[in-house]
Design a protein around this motif. Structure first.
Motif, short mmCIF file in Angstrom:
data_model
loop_
_atom_site.label_atom_id
_atom_site.label_comp_id
_atom_site.label_asym_id
_atom_site.label_seq_id
_atom_site.Cartn_x
_atom_site.Cartn_y
_atom_site.Cartn_z
N PRO A 73 -15.57 -19.50 -17.14
CA PRO A 73 -15.65 -20.27 -18.44
C PRO A 73 -14.92 -19.71 -19.43
O PRO A 73 -14.68 -20.72 -20.50
CB PRO A 73 -17.24 -20.31 -18.58
N ARG A 74 -14.86 -18.51 -19.50
CA ARG A 74 -13.95 -18.14 -20.80
C ARG A 74 -12.42 -18.12 -20.39
O ARG A 74 -11.45 -17.68 -21.53
CB ARG A 74 -14.57 -16.47 -21.03
N GLY A 75 -11.90 -18.57 -19.14
CA GLY A 75 -10.65 -18.87 -19.09
C GLY A 75 -9.99 -17.58 -18.42
O GLY A 75 -8.75 -17.48 -18.35
N ASN A 76 -10.75 -16.71 -17.99
CA ASN A 76 -10.10 -15.60 -17.37
C ASN A 76 -10.06 -15.72 -15.69
O ASN A 76 -10.60 -16.49 -15.11
CB ASN A 76 -10.94 -14.34 -17.41
N ASP A 77 -8.83 -15.44 -15.26
CA ASP A 77 -8.14 -15.56 -14.04
C ASP A 77 -9.33 -14.75 -12.84
O ASP A 77 -9.04 -13.46 -13.10
CB ASP A 77 -6.79 -15.39 -13.70
N LEU A 78 -10.08 -15.44 -12.23
CA LEU A 78 -10.89 -14.61 -11.35
C LEU A 78 -10.10 -13.69 -10.25
O LEU A 78 -9.25 -14.37 -9.69
CB LEU A 78 -11.89 -15.51 -10.68
N GLY A 79 -10.16 -12.41 -10.15
CA GLY A 79 -9.66 -11.73 -9.18
C GLY A 79 -8.60 -11.01 -9.82
O GLY A 79 -8.19 -9.92 -9.01
N ALA A 80 -8.07 -11.33 -11.02
CA ALA A 80 -7.01 -10.38 -11.54
C ALA A 80 -7.50 -9.18 -12.25
O ALA A 80 -8.63 -9.16 -12.92
CB ALA A 80 -6.42 -11.31 -12.57
N VAL A 81 -6.92 -8.24 -12.02
CA VAL A 81 -7.54 -6.66 -12.37
C VAL A 81 -6.24 -6.10 -13.26
O VAL A 81 -5.24 -5.93 -12.43
CB VAL A 81 -8.19 -5.95 -11.34
#
Length: 76
Positions: A46-54
């Motif tokens: 929901p905040r626009g962060n790409d899930l899985g990216a570290v």
């Protein structure tokens, strides 16, 4: 001659300052996960962060952690 000794000493000092002690392992077998900046899944939270990216290296334990282990930890 003085400048070369000063430069070499500065490099050694900078390396010593940047060296970090190994984090504690608390009896677990950890493996370091590298590849900082890897690409994510393409799915955004929901905040626009790409899930899985570290964006950093991290450590992950190979040991299984059970709910009873956590309960014991909380009681302590």
């Amino acid at each position: 001659m003085h400048r070369r000794c000063f430069a070499a000493g500065s490099l050694v000092l900078a390396a010593a300052i940047n060296a970090q002690p190994a984090p504690p392992d608390y009896g677990f077998d950890f493996v370091t996960i590298g590849d900082a900046g890897n690409i994510g899944s393409g799915v955004l939270d929901p905040r626009g962060n790409d899930l899985g990216a570290v964006g950093y290296d991290f450590r992950l334990t190979r040991n299984e952690l059970t709910t009873s282990d956590l309960s014991e930890f909380y009681r302590a």
